[in-house]
Design a protein around this motif. Structure first.
Motif, PDB file in Angstrom:
ATOM      1  N   PRO A  80      11.990  -7.515   2.030  1.00 44.94           N
ATOM      2  CA  PRO A  80      11.151  -8.518   3.000  1.00 44.94           C
ATOM      3  C   PRO A  80       9.876  -8.212   2.938  1.00 44.94           C
ATOM      4  N   VAL A  81       8.934  -9.152   3.513  1.00 44.35           N
ATOM      5  CA  VAL A  81       7.394  -9.069   3.122  1.00 44.35           C
ATOM      6  C   VAL A  81       6.940  -7.839   4.072  1.00 44.35           C
ATOM      7  N   LYS A  82       7.348  -7.477   5.177  1.00 45.73           N
ATOM      8  CA  LYS A  82       6.893  -6.283   5.930  1.00 45.73           C
ATOM      9  C   LYS A  82       7.274  -5.003   5.208  1.00 45.73           C
ATOM     10  N   GLU A  83       8.112  -4.899   4.543  1.00 46.52           N
ATOM     11  CA  GLU A  83       8.561  -3.756   3.631  1.00 46.52           C
ATOM     12  C   GLU A  83       8.036  -3.628   2.320  1.00 46.52           C
ATOM     13  N   ARG A  84       7.197  -4.631   1.776  1.00 47.56           N
ATOM     14  CA  ARG A  84       6.718  -4.615   0.465  1.00 47.56           C
ATOM     15  C   ARG A  84       5.280  -3.905   0.600  1.00 47.56           C
ATOM     16  N   VAL A  85       4.965  -3.155   1.455  1.00 49.42           N
ATOM     17  CA  VAL A  85       3.590  -2.803   1.414  1.00 49.42           C
ATOM     18  C   VAL A  85       3.454  -1.434   0.515  1.00 49.42           C
ATOM     19  N   LYS A  86       2.467  -1.582  -0.338  1.00 50.42           N
ATOM     20  CA  LYS A  86       2.277  -0.389  -1.351  1.00 50.42           C
ATOM     21  C   LYS A  86       1.457   0.760  -1.007  1.00 50.42           C
ATOM     22  N   ILE A  87       1.068   0.720   0.348  1.00 49.67           N
ATOM     23  CA  ILE A  87       0.241   1.871   0.688  1.00 49.67           C
ATOM     24  C   ILE A  87       1.009   3.222   0.644  1.00 49.67           C
ATOM     25  N   LEU A  88       2.304   3.250   0.438  1.00 49.93           N
ATOM     26  CA  LEU A  88       2.818   4.598   0.483  1.00 49.93           C
ATOM     27  C   LEU A  88       2.820   4.977  -1.091  1.00 49.93           C
ATOM     28  N   LEU A  89       3.068   4.148  -2.027  1.00 53.45           N
ATOM     29  CA  LEU A  89       2.542   4.379  -3.477  1.00 53.45           C
ATOM     30  C   LEU A  89       1.289   5.002  -3.571  1.00 53.45           C
ATOM     31  N   LEU A  90       0.213   4.612  -3.127  1.00 51.88           N
ATOM     32  CA  LEU A  90      -1.216   4.867  -2.915  1.00 51.88           C
ATOM     33  C   LEU A  90      -1.279   6.255  -2.296  1.00 51.88           C
ATOM     34  N   THR A  91      -0.410   6.692  -1.194  1.00 50.81           N
ATOM     35  CA  THR A  91      -0.670   7.697  -0.737  1.00 50.81           C
ATOM     36  C   THR A  91      -0.037   8.883  -1.561  1.00 50.81           C
ATOM     37  N   TYR A  92       1.069   8.530  -2.301  1.00 49.09           N
ATOM     38  CA  TYR A  92       1.779   9.549  -2.919  1.00 49.09           C
ATOM     39  C   TYR A  92       0.751   9.934  -4.388  1.00 49.09           C
ATOM     40  N   LYS A  93       0.271   8.928  -4.831  1.00 49.87           N
ATOM     41  CA  LYS A  93      -0.620   8.968  -6.073  1.00 49.87           C
ATOM     42  C   LYS A  93      -1.799   9.939  -5.620  1.00 49.87           C
ATOM     43  N   SER A  94      -2.398   9.584  -4.318  1.00 51.94           N
ATOM     44  CA  SER A  94      -3.617  10.411  -3.781  1.00 51.94           C
ATOM     45  C   SER A  94      -3.124  11.818  -3.726  1.00 51.94           C
ATOM     46  N   LEU A  95      -1.760  12.110  -3.237  1.00 52.73           N
ATOM     47  CA  LEU A  95      -1.606  13.587  -2.955  1.00 52.73           C
ATOM     48  C   LEU A  95      -1.203  14.227  -4.208  1.00 52.73           C
ATOM     49  N   HIS A  96      -0.866  13.629  -5.385  1.00 48.70           N
ATOM     50  CA  HIS A  96      -0.763  14.314  -6.605  1.00 48.70           C
ATOM     51  C   HIS A  96      -2.090  13.921  -7.641  1.00 48.70           C
ATOM     52  N   ALA A  97      -2.968  13.854  -7.008  1.00 42.92           N
ATOM     53  CA  ALA A  97      -4.127  13.603  -7.775  1.00 42.92           C
ATOM     54  C   ALA A  97      -4.404  12.372  -8.850  1.00 42.92           C
ATOM     55  N   LEU A  98      -3.547  11.471  -8.418  1.00 44.26           N
ATOM     56  CA  LEU A  98      -3.412  10.190  -9.658  1.00 44.26           C
ATOM     57  C   LEU A  98      -4.385   8.977  -8.921  1.00 44.26           C
ATOM     58  N   ALA A  99      -4.757   9.187  -7.721  1.00 41.76           N
ATOM     59  CA  ALA A  99      -5.736   7.927  -7.118  1.00 41.76           C
ATOM     60  C   ALA A  99      -7.142   8.362  -6.921  1.00 41.76           C
ATOM     61  N   PRO A 100      -8.117   7.313  -6.982  1.00 42.66           N
ATOM     62  CA  PRO A 100      -9.251   7.537  -6.737  1.00 42.66           C
ATOM     63  C   PRO A 100      -9.914   8.426  -5.713  1.00 42.66           C
ATOM     64  N   ARG A 101     -10.808   9.310  -5.873  1.00 41.62           N
ATOM     65  CA  ARG A 101     -11.144  10.409  -5.037  1.00 41.62           C
ATOM     66  C   ARG A 101     -11.615   9.926  -3.743  1.00 41.62           C
ATOM     67  N   TYR A 102     -12.199   8.729  -3.602  1.00 36.92           N
ATOM     68  CA  TYR A 102     -12.469   7.983  -2.351  1.00 36.92           C
ATOM     69  C   TYR A 102     -11.045   7.973  -1.339  1.00 36.92           C
ATOM     70  N   ILE A 103     -10.034   7.771  -2.089  1.00 43.61           N
ATOM     71  CA  ILE A 103      -8.787   7.609  -1.229  1.00 43.61           C
ATOM     72  C   ILE A 103      -8.408   9.183  -0.810  1.00 43.61           C
ATOM     73  N   ASP A 104      -8.570  10.059  -1.534  1.00 48.44           N
ATOM     74  CA  ASP A 104      -8.325  11.511  -1.241  1.00 48.44           C
ATOM     75  C   ASP A 104      -9.248  11.949  -0.155  1.00 48.44           C
ATOM     76  N   ASN A 105     -10.260  11.241   0.061  1.00 46.66           N
ATOM     77  CA  ASN A 105     -11.128  11.819   1.391  1.00 46.66           C
ATOM     78  C   ASN A 105     -10.737  11.220   2.442  1.00 46.66           C
ATOM     79  N   VAL A 106      -9.885  10.186   2.711  1.00 46.06           N
ATOM     80  CA  VAL A 106      -9.430   9.659   3.794  1.00 46.06           C
ATOM     81  C   VAL A 106      -8.156  10.333   4.313  1.00 46.06           C
ATOM     82  N   LEU A 107      -7.236  10.944   3.147  1.00 49.00           N
ATOM     83  CA  LEU A 107      -6.074  11.485   3.879  1.00 49.00           C
ATOM     84  C   LEU A 107      -6.204  12.962   3.840  1.00 49.00           C
ATOM     85  N   THR A 108      -5.868  13.457   5.016  1.00 47.58           N
ATOM     86  CA  THR A 108      -5.739  15.066   5.211  1.00 47.58           C
ATOM     87  C   THR A 108      -4.412  15.433   5.304  1.00 47.58           C
TER      88      THR A 108
END
Length: 176
Positions: A80-108
Motif C-alpha cells: 500500500p502507498v503508506k508502506e512504500r516510504v523509502k525513508i528507512l532505506l535512506l536511514t540504513y544507508k546513512s547508518l552504514h556510511a552509504l548516504a550523503p553526509r548531510y543526512i548523516d548529520n541529521v540522524l543521531t
C-alpha cells in the motif's frame, strides 16, 4: 490519472505481464518518486494516492470497481502507498556510511552512559519538534521513529539488498 486511462483503452490488446510492466513504468514510478515526503501526509492525500494505486491494480487484474482491493494488491505483491516510504532505506544507508553526509548529520544514534540491554538495539534519537503539524514530517524526527519500530533482525542486515528484502517482507506481512 491520464496514464491509467490510456492504458485502460488498450488493455484488451495486452496480456497481464505487459500491463503490469506498463503500470510499474508509468504509475508506480510516479508513486515512488520522492515518496519520503509521504511520511506524514494527511490521510486525505494518502487516500487519493492509494485510490490511484487501486485503479492501476484493478486494471491489471481486470476486476470490477466494487471488488475488494486487498486480495488484488496481495496477489500482485504491491505494498500500500503508506508502506512504500523509502525513508528507512535512506536511514540504513546513512547508518552504514552509504548516504550523503548531510543526512548523516541529521540522524543521531542513541548512546547511553550506562550498560543496558537497549544499547544493542541500534536505536536512533528523534529530534525535538516545535510544531506538531509539520515537525513530525521532518527527516530528523520521522526516520528515527520508523527505524526504532523495526525489529532488530532487519536493522542488523549485512547488506543493502538483504535489508531491502527483509524490509519489504516485513512491511508486506504487516500490511496484509
Amino acid at each position: 490519472m491520464v496514464g491509467i486511462r490510456k492504458i485502460g483503452q488498450i488493455r484488451r490488446f495486452l496480456d497481464r505481464e505487459t500491463t503490469t510492466r506498463l503500470m510499474h513504468a508509468f504509475i508506480s514510478s510516479r508513486l515512488d518518486h520522492c515518496n519520503s515526503i509521504h511520511v506524514a501526509l494527511p490521510k486525505t492525500l494518502l487516500r487519493k494516492l492509494q485510490m490511484l494505486q487501486n485503479s492501476a491494480a484493478r486494471l491489471v487484474c481486470q476486476t470490477k470497481h466494487r471488488d475488494h482491493i486487498t486480495p488484488i494488491l496481495h496477489e500482485l505483491h504491491w505494498l500500500p502507498v503508506k508502506e512504500r516510504v523509502k525513508i528507512l532505506l535512506l536511514t540504513y544507508k546513512s547508518l552504514h556510511a552509504l548516504a550523503p553526509r548531510y543526512i548523516d548529520n541529521v540522524l543521531t544514534q542513541q548512546s547511553l552512559c550506562r550498560n543496558l540491554r537497549s544499547n544493542s538495539q541500534n536505536r536512533l534519537v528523534p529530534a525535538k519538534v516545535k510544531t506538531i503539524s509539520y515537525g513530525h514530517r521532518a527527516l530528523s524526527y520521522a526516520a528515527p521513529m520508523l527505524w526504532n519500530s523495526l525489529p532488530n533482525y532487519i536493522k542488523d542486515a549485512q547488506s543493502v539488498a538483504l535489508f531491502k528484502r527483509l524490509l519489504k517482507t516485513y512491511l508486506f506481512n504487516k500490511a496484509y
